[in-house]
Each structure stands twice: as structure tokens, then as C-alpha cells.
Scaffold this motif. Structure first.
Motif, mmCIF file in Angstrom:
data_model
loop_
_atom_site.group_PDB
_atom_site.id
_atom_site.type_symbol
_atom_site.label_atom_id
_atom_site.label_comp_id
_atom_site.label_asym_id
_atom_site.label_seq_id
_atom_site.Cartn_x
_atom_site.Cartn_y
_atom_site.Cartn_z
ATOM 1 N N GLN A 203 115.458 109.540 11.383
ATOM 2 C CA GLN A 203 115.607 109.568 12.831
ATOM 3 C C GLN A 203 114.681 110.601 13.464
ATOM 4 O OE1 GLN A 203 119.883 110.111 13.185
ATOM 5 N NE2 GLN A 203 120.162 107.916 13.595
ATOM 6 N N VAL A 204 114.450 111.712 12.771
ATOM 7 C CA VAL A 204 113.528 112.748 13.270
ATOM 8 C C VAL A 204 112.107 112.195 13.284
ATOM 9 C CG1 VAL A 204 112.463 114.980 12.735
ATOM 10 C CG2 VAL A 204 114.949 114.714 12.593
ATOM 11 N N ARG A 205 111.720 111.522 12.203
ATOM 12 C CA ARG A 205 110.368 110.949 12.130
ATOM 13 C C ARG A 205 110.147 109.929 13.244
ATOM 14 N NH1 ARG A 205 111.790 110.489 6.590
ATOM 15 N NH2 ARG A 205 111.892 108.202 6.758
ATOM 16 N N GLN A 206 111.115 109.062 13.431
ATOM 17 C CA GLN A 206 110.975 108.019 14.449
ATOM 18 C C GLN A 206 110.939 108.613 15.854
ATOM 19 O OE1 GLN A 206 114.058 105.010 14.409
ATOM 20 N NE2 GLN A 206 112.805 103.577 15.577
ATOM 21 N N ALA A 207 111.820 109.562 16.122
ATOM 22 C CA ALA A 207 111.861 110.190 17.445
ATOM 23 C C ALA A 207 110.557 110.933 17.736
ATOM 24 C CB ALA A 207 113.047 111.142 17.528
ATOM 25 N N ALA A 283 107.834 101.080 1.644
ATOM 26 C CA ALA A 283 108.795 100.553 2.616
ATOM 27 C C ALA A 283 110.100 100.174 1.909
ATOM 28 C CB ALA A 283 108.202 99.338 3.325
ATOM 29 N N LYS A 284 109.961 99.538 0.754
ATOM 30 C CA LYS A 284 111.135 99.135 -0.020
ATOM 31 C C LYS A 284 111.947 100.355 -0.459
ATOM 32 C CE LYS A 284 112.269 96.761 -4.359
ATOM 33 N NZ LYS A 284 111.675 96.079 -5.564
ATOM 34 N N LEU A 285 111.251 101.395 -0.933
ATOM 35 C CA LEU A 285 111.934 102.611 -1.381
ATOM 36 C C LEU A 285 112.663 103.305 -0.239
ATOM 37 C CD1 LEU A 285 109.244 104.185 -3.767
ATOM 38 C CD2 LEU A 285 111.330 102.955 -4.417
ATOM 39 N N LEU A 286 112.112 103.182 0.968
ATOM 40 C CA LEU A 286 112.728 103.829 2.128
ATOM 41 C C LEU A 286 113.798 102.956 2.773
ATOM 42 C CD1 LEU A 286 109.520 105.403 3.744
ATOM 43 C CD2 LEU A 286 111.366 106.617 2.552
ATOM 44 N N GLY A 287 114.042 101.783 2.200
ATOM 45 C CA GLY A 287 115.125 100.942 2.680
ATOM 46 C C GLY A 287 114.759 99.936 3.744
ATOM 47 N N HIS A 288 113.468 99.685 3.951
ATOM 48 C CA HIS A 288 113.038 98.707 4.948
ATOM 49 C C HIS A 288 112.951 97.321 4.307
ATOM 50 C CE1 HIS A 288 112.231 101.917 7.762
ATOM 51 N NE2 HIS A 288 111.428 102.515 6.876
ATOM 52 N N ALA A 289 113.403 96.317 5.031
ATOM 53 C CA ALA A 289 113.392 94.960 4.504
ATOM 54 C C ALA A 289 112.012 94.331 4.567
ATOM 55 C CB ALA A 289 114.391 94.096 5.289
ATOM 56 N N GLY A 290 111.191 94.766 5.519
ATOM 57 C CA GLY A 290 109.855 94.192 5.689
ATOM 58 C C GLY A 290 108.771 95.226 5.516
ATOM 59 N N LEU A 292 106.171 98.392 6.239
ATOM 60 C CA LEU A 292 106.468 99.803 6.519
ATOM 61 C C LEU A 292 106.239 100.113 7.998
ATOM 62 C CD1 LEU A 292 107.096 102.586 5.096
ATOM 63 C CD2 LEU A 292 104.615 102.933 5.037
ATOM 64 N N PRO A 293 107.232 100.684 8.695
ATOM 65 C CA PRO A 293 106.987 101.132 10.076
ATOM 66 C C PRO A 293 105.996 102.289 10.048
ATOM 67 C CG PRO A 293 109.346 101.008 9.596
ATOM 68 C CD PRO A 293 108.627 100.901 8.286
ATOM 69 N N PHE A 294 105.119 102.349 11.043
ATOM 70 C CA PHE A 294 104.060 103.350 10.987
ATOM 71 C C PHE A 294 104.600 104.774 11.066
ATOM 72 C CE2 PHE A 294 100.121 105.537 12.200
ATOM 73 C CZ PHE A 294 99.262 104.972 11.264
ATOM 74 N N HIS A 295 105.773 104.948 11.669
ATOM 75 C CA HIS A 295 106.306 106.315 11.730
ATOM 76 C C HIS A 295 106.754 106.811 10.362
ATOM 77 C CE1 HIS A 295 109.874 103.700 12.768
ATOM 78 N NE2 HIS A 295 110.364 104.384 11.753
ATOM 79 N N ASP A 296 106.798 105.902 9.362
ATOM 80 C CA ASP A 296 107.173 106.299 7.999
ATOM 81 C C ASP A 296 105.974 106.334 7.051
ATOM 82 O OD1 ASP A 296 109.800 106.807 8.424
ATOM 83 O OD2 ASP A 296 110.558 104.916 7.632
ATOM 84 N N ASP A 494 104.258 95.936 15.210
ATOM 85 C CA ASP A 494 104.939 96.376 16.434
ATOM 86 C C ASP A 494 105.208 97.878 16.433
ATOM 87 O OD1 ASP A 494 104.993 93.772 17.388
ATOM 88 O OD2 ASP A 494 106.921 93.339 16.432
ATOM 89 N N SER A 495 105.058 98.505 15.266
ATOM 90 C CA SER A 495 105.345 99.943 15.178
ATOM 91 C C SER A 495 104.104 100.803 15.408
ATOM 92 C CB SER A 495 105.939 100.275 13.806
ATOM 93 O OG SER A 495 104.951 100.148 12.783
ATOM 94 N N ILE A 496 102.943 100.178 15.515
ATOM 95 C CA ILE A 496 101.691 100.937 15.707
ATOM 96 C C ILE A 496 101.433 101.109 17.195
ATOM 97 C CG2 ILE A 496 99.199 100.970 15.311
ATOM 98 C CD1 ILE A 496 99.648 99.245 12.847
ATOM 99 N N HIS A 497 101.480 102.348 17.679
ATOM 100 C CA HIS A 497 101.188 102.533 19.102
ATOM 101 C C HIS A 497 99.675 102.547 19.320
ATOM 102 C CE1 HIS A 497 99.806 106.743 19.553
ATOM 103 N NE2 HIS A 497 100.710 107.112 18.676
ATOM 104 N N SER A 498 99.251 101.952 20.407
ATOM 105 C CA SER A 498 97.825 101.704 20.653
ATOM 106 C C SER A 498 97.072 102.920 21.164
ATOM 107 C CB SER A 498 97.669 100.564 21.673
ATOM 108 O OG SER A 498 98.336 99.406 21.225
ATOM 109 N N TYR A 499 97.794 104.011 21.424
ATOM 110 C CA TYR A 499 97.163 105.181 22.045
ATOM 111 C C TYR A 499 96.707 106.212 21.014
ATOM 112 C CZ TYR A 499 99.110 103.379 26.415
ATOM 113 O OH TYR A 499 99.414 102.591 27.503
#
Length: 593
Positions: A203-207, A283-290, A292-296, A494-499
Motif C-alpha cells: 500500500q505504501v508503494r502504490q500510494a 508479479a506471481k511472487l507478489l500475489g498478482h494474478a496478471g 506486474l503493476p509498475f509501482h511494484d 494501465d499502471s504506467i503513468h505517462s508523465y
């Protein structure tokens, strides 16, 4: 053990008698250089004497100037609030601009000679002959305008691209954004937000990542203005000087040819599927089904180690690891610690990054880092000491003979970091192996995959900028395309911000275009060297030292030949990338135990 550095061998303060005396001397030398260029470099009579006199004068100026500027930069680096240090850096850059005008005149004067005439000058005496490579590089530089035009450019850049660069840097350093984490509100800088990408809390990484995107978006229009100004000026100036493009200019100044770049890029592109496998497995090790979100992307894998390494323990580990390579390298590392060349204390007002500043005139370096006792901190220390070691191998050379090209700049540092990572893996417990291995792969992905995306973005940036200024939306589109080409389907799009172009300072640094592929070169070149070291029976350390000593006065391809490497061959780069591929398979296998 003291975790702060000692700067007394430079100066005690900006007001000290020594600093004031050196500042006055540097100003006098700069003025004398200008006068020498203006009144003496108009004839080829006594050309050998004029050449030696100019070299001695320019080296003398650089010897004093580098001490002054290094001190200001060091003071500023550990406390960005030191306005006096920032002001001194500005004043010193003004002084350096005058010396560069004189150097441009000297270069034009050399260019008016034939190769045979320059050979005669080089053979006229021992001092001049020491500068043969430097003089031939200056003479062969076809990319200079008239003295008057170069002087105008140097002066106007101070209020042109360099002013835009300073505006961007100030905007970045003062930018703060509110973010809520763990039930509390925080107002953080971009640097503080980026440091949270390694946090163990999802949650800290994502925020932090979402807050960074918000912060970048808030200054996107201003950043676009800065970027368009810096890039537009670069295109215009380099075209006037005769370069085909900013990339052409970077290759020339990096002493690297297009064939080498294309060979490396071809191998990198071929290796992307292996990195995609790594990101998908992470991504699999971190518990993501698809994907890897870029924040991870930099998220730690495995349990957070409760083991902390003390600073004295880090010192002994690094010295021992370096001794396993050569006793000379180990002794150098011990000297760095004992002589207090490192500011490792973590404190407010100090940036959380690693950096080495070489002070060639006094044959010393200074290292800045923030040591917290993690395994990662030990690797950063080893990396920066590697930079200092490279500089030490150039001891005794004159100031114009110590500049090595950026592609070679990371060789010793990454090699030394590799030595210590090897030591850490050998001494780590079973549970600690996976985090150390993953951190190494994370760094490799950063230098290979992310920097490949940056190269693609910057290439398109300059291509489009030739037709006019780019809007925020256009810059965002270029960034999305580049990230997609590099990361493929391994990252959730969708997790990659364009800025992300807003937060990458390298795009805004005047005269330092394409600060991406040279670092990929450095990582892979070091990997290739490390593989050679593991295969060789002996003599490698001595050959490596000779290579580092020669790196400042040779072309990149020729430097590679000193180590038996053909950098123009895609096979060399494929072999280096294969080593990373083996680590990826080791990571996958170890994590599935």
C-alpha cells in the motif's frame, strides 16, 4: 566509526583563506587563458611552444577550478538548502565558460594545421607528447563554429538552456505532494516518494507511486516548456556545428561509433523476453494474478531481513571482497574508509542517493550515500568506491588526460559491486539469498529495460522536436509507446503513468543528451569482464588496472581490445546478457523451492 567525511584537504569553508586564494588564482588563470587565445593563437610560428604553453596554462586552471567546484558541489550535495554553495557553483560555472571559450579558440587553431604539422608538434617534447590523444581529438573535432560564434553560444546558454535546466531542477527540488500512508498524511518530495518504491508494504508503494504521478502531472506544463527549450536549443546548436543529430554528438563525445551502439541495442532487444519472464514471475511472487503493476517494479521479494550490517562490518566485508580480487583494490578500499572519504550518515536535508565526486588535483575522491545497514547499502558503497578506484588508476595524469567517456565510467563501479554481491550471496543465509539475487536483477532490469525505453523516448523526442514544440499530450504519448516497446506485456499498461518524462532529470541536462545507453553499456561491459575474470587463472587484476589507466586516452572500441573484447560484435553483448538470463533462471528456481 565516523560516518561523515573530512573535507579539510580541500577547504574548511568558502570564507577560508585557502578557498579565497584559490578562487583569485583561478580567476587570474582564466583571464590569462583568454588573453593567450586572443593574442597568440593567430600564427603557426613557434607552434610547439604555443601548444605547450596553452596546455600548461589550461591544466593549471583546471587543477584549481576542479578543487573549488568539487568543494561547492560536495557541500551542496549533503544539504540542498546551502544557498551559498549553489551560488558558488553558479559563479564558478561563469568562470569556466570563459576558459571554454579559450579552449574553443585553441581547438580551431589546431584544426587549421595538417596532420603532419600536429605530429611535429607532438614530437617536440615530453610534455606535449603526453597529450597526443587529447590534441588529436581536438584537431579532429570538426564540430566547432568560429571563435566568435562559440563564445556567443557559451554566454547565451547561461541564460538559455542552462537557465531552463536550473528552473527545472529548482522546481523538482521544491515540489511537494501530500500523500496518505498507514493512516497518516505526509508531505513528501519526489525523491522521498521514489525511495518508497523499495518499501515492503504494498500500500505504501502504490500510494507513493500514485502521488508521484500526481506531482508530475501538476508541473507537466512547466516541465514541457523546459524540455522543449533544452532540446530545441540542442538541436539548433548541434546542427550549426555540423552534427547529424544530438545522438551523433553523444556518440562522438563518448568516443563510440554507431556500429557499437547498434550491436548492443540489437542484443538488448533480443534479450527483452527474458526480462519479461522475470517481471511476470515477480508479479506471481507478489500475489498478482496478471502482469506486474509498475509501482511494484522495484518491490522487494522475500521476507524483510531483520539482520542489519554495521558500518564497520560493511567496511570489513568490502575490504575482504576486494582483497579476493587484488590486495591493491582491498588496500584502496581500506584507505577510503580510514581517510574518511565517505559521508554515509543518513540525516535530514541530505539526498538519499549514491554519488562519487573525483578530486583529481589532490588525487582523492569523496562519496555520498545514506547507510542504514541493509545489504543494498553495502552494494552501493562498493559501487561508489569502484568509481573512486577508477579515478585512482589515473593518478599522475594531467587534468585534460583524466576524462574517460561515459560508457566506460560505470565499468569499475559495477565490477566492484559484482565482487561484493558475490560475497553477500556466499555469506547470506538461505532466506536472504532470494532478496539479494532479486535486487541484482532489479538493478539490471533498470539499466537494460528501463534505459532502453528512455533511449526510445529520447530518440523520438528529438525527431519530433525538429518540427516544433511538443505538447504535454504528445510527450505522454511518446512515453507510453517507449514503455510499451520495452516492457511488453510483462507490465500492466494501465499502471504506467505517462508523465515519467517529467521526473527524469537526464532529459533536462544541457549538453548531456542520451544519459541512458551509456549506462546500459557500462553494466553489460562489466558483466562481460566479470565473466572473463571468473574464467581466467591469473593476471586479470593487473590487466584490468591497465585498462582503467588507459580508459581516459583511448576510444571505446580500442579500450575493449585491451581486454580482448570486440564491442562491435553482437555476440559479446549476447554473452553478457546471457549471464543475466542465467541469474533470472536461478531466481525463478530458487523462489519455487
Amino acid at each position: 566509526m565516523n560516518l561523515t567525511w573530512d573535507l579539510e584537504s580541500l577547504y574548511s569553508s568558502f570564507q577560508s583563506e585557502k578557498y579565497q586564494k584559490d578562487y583569485k588564482h583561478a580567476a587570474e588563470l582564466a583571464d590569462e587563458l583568454g588573453a593567450r587565445a586572443k593574442f597568440h593563437l593567430h600564427t603557426q610560428e613557434k607552434a610547439a611552444i604555443l601548444t605547450e604553453d596553452f596546455l600548461r596554462q589550461y591544466n593549471a586552471f583546471r587543477s584549481v577550478y576542479l578543487c573549488l567546484f568539487s568543494y561547492a558541489e560536495l557541500v551542496f550535495s549533503i544539504d540542498n538548502g546551502k544557498t551559498e554553495a549553489a551560488n558558488q557553483m553558479d559563479v564558478l560555472e561563469e568562470m569556466a565558460a570563459g576558459s571554454e571559450e579559450a579552449l574553443a579558440s585553441f581547438s580551431k587553431w589546431l584544426a587549421s594545421m595538417s596532420g603532419e604539422e600536429l605530429d611535429t608538434i607532438i614530437g617536440s617534447g615530453e610534455y606535449v607528447s603526453q597529450h597526443a590523444f587529447y590534441l588529436r581529438q581536438l584537431q579532429q573535432s570538426r564540430y566547432l563554429l568560429s571563435e566568435e560564434a562559440e563564445a556567443v553560444i557559451a554566454r547565451m546558454q547561461l541564460t538559455g538552456a542552462k537557465a531552463w535546466e536550473r528552473l527545472y531542477m529548482k522546481m523538482q527540488s521544491t515540489l511537494r505532494v501530500e500523500v496518505e500512508m498507514k493512516g497518516a498524511a505526509h508531505k513528501l518530495s519526489l525523491t522521498e516518494l521514489r525511495n518508497l518504491v523499495y518499501d515492503h508494504d504494498f500500500q505504501v508503494r502504490q500510494a507513493a507511486y500514485e502521488a508521484e504521478a500526481k506531482a508530475c502531472r501538476s508541473v507537466a506544463e512547466q516541465s514541457a516548456a523546459c524540455l522543449n527549450a533544452v532540446c530545441g536549443e540542442a538541436i539548433g546548436i548541434y546542427e550549426l556545428r555540423g552534427y547529424k543529430s544530438p545522438l551523433h554528438k553523444v556518440l562522438e563525445t563518448s568516443r563510440m561509433d554507431r556500429e557499437t551502439l547498434e550491436a548492443m541495442l540489437q542484443a538488448i532487444k533480443e534479450s527483452l523476453p527474458a526480462f519479461h519472464q522475470y517481471y511476470l514471475h515477480k508479479a506471481k511472487l507478489l500475489g498478482h494474478a496478471g502482469p506486474l503493476p509498475f509501482h511494484d517494479i522495484f518491490a522487494p521479494v522475500g521476507e524483510e531481513s531483520s539482520v542489519k550490517i554495521s558500518y564497520p562490518e560493511a567496511q570489513e566485508l568490502i575490504v575482504a571482497g576486494f582483497n579476493s580480487f587484488s590486495t591493491e583494490l582491498g588496500a584502496f578500499a581500506r584507505k577510503v574508509f580510514i581517510s574518511r572519504w565517505i559521508d554515509a550518515e543518513s540525516r535530514a536535508g541530505k539526498g538519499n542517493f549514491g554519488m562519487c565526486i573525483d578530486i583529481a588535483p589532490i588525487q582523492e575522491s569523496r562519496i555520498i550515500t545514506s547507510f542504514t545497514g541493509s545489504y543494498m547499502d553495502v552494494g552501493i558503497l562498493a559501487h561508489e568506491i569502484g568509481h573512486a578506484y577508477h579515478s585512482s588508476c589515473l593518478a599522475g595524469k594531467t587534468m585534460v588526460n583524466i576524462d574517460y567517456p561515459i560508457p566506460i565510467a560505470e565499468t569499475a563501479s559495477i565490477f566492484c559491486e559484482g565482487l561484493i554481491n558475490q560475497e553477500l550471496l556466499l555469506s547470506a543465509s538461505e532466506g536472504e539469498v532470494l532478496p539479494i539475487l532479486e535486487r541484482s536483477l532489479s538493478d539490471a532490469g533498470y539499466y537494460i529495460v528501463d534505459f532502453y525505453a528512455r533511449y526510445l523516448f529520447e530518440s523520438q523526442l528529438y525527431e519530433h522536436r525538429k518540427s516544433g514544440s511538443l505538447t504535454v499530450e504528445e510527450l505522454n504519448s511518446l512515453m507510453q509507446d517507449a514503455m510499451s516497446a520495452a516492457y511488453g506485456s510483462s507490465i500492466d499498461p494501465d499502471s504506467i503513468h505517462s508523465y515519467q518524462w517529467v521526473s527524469k532529470a537526464g532529459y533536462y541536462m544541457t549538453g548531456n543528451e542520451f544519459l541512458n545507453f551509456p549506462y546500459s553499456f557500462g553494466l553489460l561491459f562489466s558483466k562481460g569482464l566479470f565473466a572473463q575474470y571468473k574464467k581466467r587463472e591469473g593476471g586479470f587484476a593487473e590487466q584490468f588496472q591497465a585498462f582503467l589507466a588507459a580508459s581516459s586516452t583511448t576510444m571505446v572500441a580500442d579500450a575493449g581490445q585491451l581486454m580482448g573484447i570486440d564491442v562491435r560484435s553482437p555476440e559479446f553483448w549476447r554473452d553478457a546478457l546471457a549471464l543475466i538470463g542465467e541469474d533470472i533462471q536461478r531466481f525463478v528456481g530458487h523462489s519455487e523451492k
